[in-house]
Scaffold this active site. Structure first.
Site, PDB file in Angstrom:
ATOM      1  N   GLY A  44       0.833  -1.202   0.000  1.00 41.29           N
ATOM      2  CA  GLY A  44       0.000   0.000   0.000  1.00 41.29           C
ATOM      3  C   GLY A  44       0.861   1.242   0.000  1.00 41.29           C
ATOM      4  O   GLY A  44       2.067   1.188   0.234  1.00 41.29           O
ATOM      5  N   GLY A  46       0.642   5.119   1.554  1.00 40.19           N
ATOM      6  CA  GLY A  46      -0.105   6.044   2.387  1.00 40.19           C
ATOM      7  C   GLY A  46       0.430   7.441   2.221  1.00 40.19           C
ATOM      8  O   GLY A  46       1.271   7.697   1.366  1.00 40.19           O
ATOM      9  N   GLY A  49       4.120   7.145   3.641  1.00 38.35           N
ATOM     10  CA  GLY A  49       5.074   6.138   3.243  1.00 38.35           C
ATOM     11  C   GLY A  49       4.466   4.975   2.509  1.00 38.35           C
ATOM     12  O   GLY A  49       3.257   4.777   2.526  1.00 38.35           O
ATOM     13  N   GLU A  50       5.359   4.228   1.847  1.00 43.77           N
ATOM     14  CA  GLU A  50       4.916   3.000   1.191  1.00 43.77           C
ATOM     15  C   GLU A  50       4.957   1.880   2.218  1.00 43.77           C
ATOM     16  O   GLU A  50       5.782   1.884   3.120  1.00 43.77           O
ATOM     17  CB  GLU A  50       5.895   2.627   0.082  1.00 43.77           C
ATOM     18  N   VAL A  51       4.088   0.903   2.022  1.00 44.98           N
ATOM     19  CA  VAL A  51       4.102  -0.254   2.915  1.00 44.98           C
ATOM     20  C   VAL A  51       4.459  -1.493   2.086  1.00 44.98           C
ATOM     21  O   VAL A  51       3.883  -1.721   1.020  1.00 44.98           O
ATOM     22  CB  VAL A  51       2.734  -0.431   3.606  1.00 44.98           C
ATOM     23  N   LYS A  66       6.732  -0.258   6.899  1.00 41.85           N
ATOM     24  CA  LYS A  66       6.171   1.038   6.464  1.00 41.85           C
ATOM     25  C   LYS A  66       7.323   2.030   6.358  1.00 41.85           C
ATOM     26  O   LYS A  66       7.919   2.420   7.363  1.00 41.85           O
ATOM     27  CB  LYS A  66       5.125   1.506   7.476  1.00 41.85           C
ATOM     28  N   ASP A 174      -8.452   8.850  13.041  1.00 40.15           N
ATOM     29  CA  ASP A 174      -8.550   8.493  11.619  1.00 40.15           C
ATOM     30  C   ASP A 174      -9.177   7.108  11.486  1.00 40.15           C
ATOM     31  O   ASP A 174      -8.673   6.243  10.759  1.00 40.15           O
ATOM     32  CB  ASP A 174      -7.180   8.540  10.938  1.00 40.15           C
TER      33      ASP A 174
END
Ligand SMILES: Nc1ncnc2c1ncn2[C@@H]1O[C@H](COP(=O)(O)OP(=O)(O)OP(=O)(O)O)[C@@H](O)[C@H]1O
Length: 557
Positions: A44, A46, A49-51, A66, A174
């Site tokens: 993913g 976000g 950052g990328e996961v 992450k 969130d």
């Protein structure tokens, strides 16, 4: 030689000095090298950052890495990541994602004969256990149809996690389906604490809802579709009840298989809430005079259609949903009371996590995979079933052979006990309304409460503080008054202004102009959507479109 005299001697380079004063290696518990992990693929993307999925070379366990993206290296380590790490390190609960490690990657040094190449900064990764799905991805998976016992099981776990957070004075801020991770053992965990913060108010007590807020925080939190009415109307002294609204939205989403309140702008979001829950009155929202934006609203009075919209899910589900989506944030049900709601004691009883089916991995990036698969399917005959009796949906494309496209699934996994028609067809066959066309709105930018020492009444009317007029207490960070949110350290007043900071401030303006703000003032989520080059929540179409565009701003690469 003392440190001081060595420093003053001028003979020691900073690097040698640092090496000489390194703490023993064994002291860095929870800080490994990235080489200890074998990276397996991206899960993913976000805001921060990328996961990636990875395997620990030491233990063999699957983990998620992450990556913490530095949008602007001059800012140093992002405050939201620091906040997330700090909070996650404190928490320990089966329904909260555990931070296991921080891992460091030192980019290889490049040499060039022509020009010196600046040394790259290390990259930090947060390491958490790998979870097979996020709830949003799972609901989009065509093979998945939730049963009522399954929904109850996830809801109980979600509420236990939220109860634990609130008892420990943490606001998540969130809450949304994409931030709820689920593994193939049926365990649900709350993730993404990038907007979370310490809560200064009283913790919820049984029978007392969320209570009243004690102090101000920024109201620019929570992804719009999950944002409660009090935040949309700019309440700053909010409480744990903001997370409970998000839990209600997630509950509704699990029932119908798609987000239930997908507004295009903040004003539209409020209209959708009023359609569902009724317009605010002194009966259903006794403290409405505390909402700064209430005077700007003149909604068409209506009763709300929650009971009709969810009637097919039974009176228990409607009753719990009504409590979670209560306009009055002071009496909105808290997690303790929600857990003892009759919905969970009535038949069908909640499934146990170990009884739940396992599904093919589904993260947000997998949506594209499901999209491709949908296109690849042959058209099915009309008027069939989905393995549990005829459907009354004339648009259903399940086969008349009783299996449909996912017929295999209906045999392998518990059958969906939801109502007929729309909710029984797979997610990708449903009309997801704006969700398909617009994609999940990006969450707000991280709150920036500069701790400027000014009374919150000195803020801009829209809730954005003017950084240029910050007082001397702004220096050094976190030096503001105790009754304002000073979570984010202040920047030095004389620091050079950067475009991204201006944008952040602008992006956070609410749009009360009814979808466009008279041309000049777009909704801040729309601006954010336009300015950011990626969001893990974008639809494949939007993602493809954006990939071909040059980044608008270097800071967002
Ligand atoms: N431990 C994990 N296991 C599996 N997938 C994960 C894990 N952590 C995160 N992901 C995937 O990565 C996505 C983004 O993660 P996360 O929400 O933590 O990042 P973010 O940058 O804060 O995102 P956003 O800004 O969109 O809220 C999640 O929705 C999920 O699909």
């Amino acid at each position: 030689m003392s440190i001081e005299s060595r420093e003053n001697s001028g003979n020691v380079s900073p690097r040698s000095f640092a090496i000489a004063h390194q703490r023993p290696r064994h002291e860095f518990v929870g800080c490994s090298k990235i080489a200890e992990y074998e990276v397996l693929g991206k899960l993913g993307e976000g805001t921060f950052g990328e996961v990636h999925r990875a395997r620990s070379r030491r233990t063999g366990a699957l983990v998620a890495l992450k990556k913490i993206i530095m949008h602007n290296e001059k800012d140093g380590f992002p405050i939201t990541a620091l906040r997330e790490i700090k909070i996650l390190k404190m928490l320990s609960h089966p329904n909260i994602l555990r931070l296991e490690d921080m891992s460091v990657e030192h980019p290889a040094r490049h040499t060039s004969k022509s020009a010196p190449i600046p040394r790259k900064k290390p990259i930090m990764y947060m390491v958490t256990p790998y979870m097979d799905h996020d709830l949003s991805g799972l609901l989009d998976n065509p093979s998945v149809n939730f049963t009522e016992p399954q929904i109850k099981c996830y809801m109980i776990q979600l509420l236990k996690g939220v109860q634990y957070l609130h008892e420990n004075h943490i606001l998540h801020r969130d809450m949304k389906a994409a931030n709820l991770l689920i593994n193939n053992k049926g365990i649900l965990q709350i993730a993404d604490f990038g907007l979370a913060r310490h809560y200064d108010g009283d913790v919820p007590q049984p029978g007392c809802g969320g209570g009243s807020g004690r102090r101000d925080y920024t109201s620019l939190v929570v992804t719009r579709w999950y944002r409660p009415p009090e935040l949309l109307m700019h309440l700053k002294a909010y409480t744990t009840a903001i997370d409970m609204w998000g839990v209600g939205c997630v509950f509704g989403e699990m029932l119908v298989g798609k987000p239930i309140l997908s507004g295009n702008t903040d004003a539209h979001q409020l209209e959708l809430i009023f359609d569902l829950c009724g317009t605010p009155t002194l009966e259903n929202m006794p403290s409405l005079h505390k909402l700064p934006a209430i005077k700007d609203l003149n909604p068409q009075p209506r009763q709300g259609n929650l009971a009709q919209r969810f009637s097919k899910h039974g009176s228990g589900a409607v009753s719990l949903l009504r409590e979670l989506l209560k306009l009055d944030w002071i009496t909105r049900i808290n997690a303790i009371d929600a857990l003892s709601h009759p919905y969970f004691r009535n038949e069908p009883l909640p499934a146990k996590p170990e009884e739940l089916p396992s599904f093919e991995e589904s993260h947000e990036l997998d949506r594209r995979k499901f999209q491709t698969r949908r296109e690849a399917y042959p058209p099915a005959p009309k008027g069939g079933t989905v393995g549990r009796g005829p459907t009354d949906n004339p648009n259903s494309s399940f086969g008349a052979d009783g299996y449909g496209r996912n017929g295999g699934n209906s045999n392998r996994f518990p059958r969906n006990s939801r109502g007929p028609a729309e909710e029984r067809v797979p997610a990708w066959q449903r009309d997801r309304g704006p969700a398909d066309r617009v994609a999940l709105p990006p969450r707000p930018h991280p709150p920036v409460d500069y701790g400027n020492g000014r009374d919150s009444r000195g803020d801009h009317p829209d809730g954005y503080r003017d950084r240029d007029n910050r007082g001397p207490r702004a220096r050094g960070g976190g030096g503001g008054r105790p009754d304002v949110d000073t979570y984010i350290p202040a920047y030095d007043r004389d620091a050079p202004r950067r475009d991204d900071r201006h944008r952040e401030r602008d992006d956070r303006r609410h749009d009360w102009g009814g979808g466009g703000g008279g041309g000049g003032r777009r909704d801040y989520d729309d601006r954010a959507r336009a300015s950011q080059t990626r969001s893990r929540s974008r639809s494949p179409a939007v993602r493809d479109r954006d990939r071909d565009r040059p980044p608008r701003d270097m800071h967002y690469r």
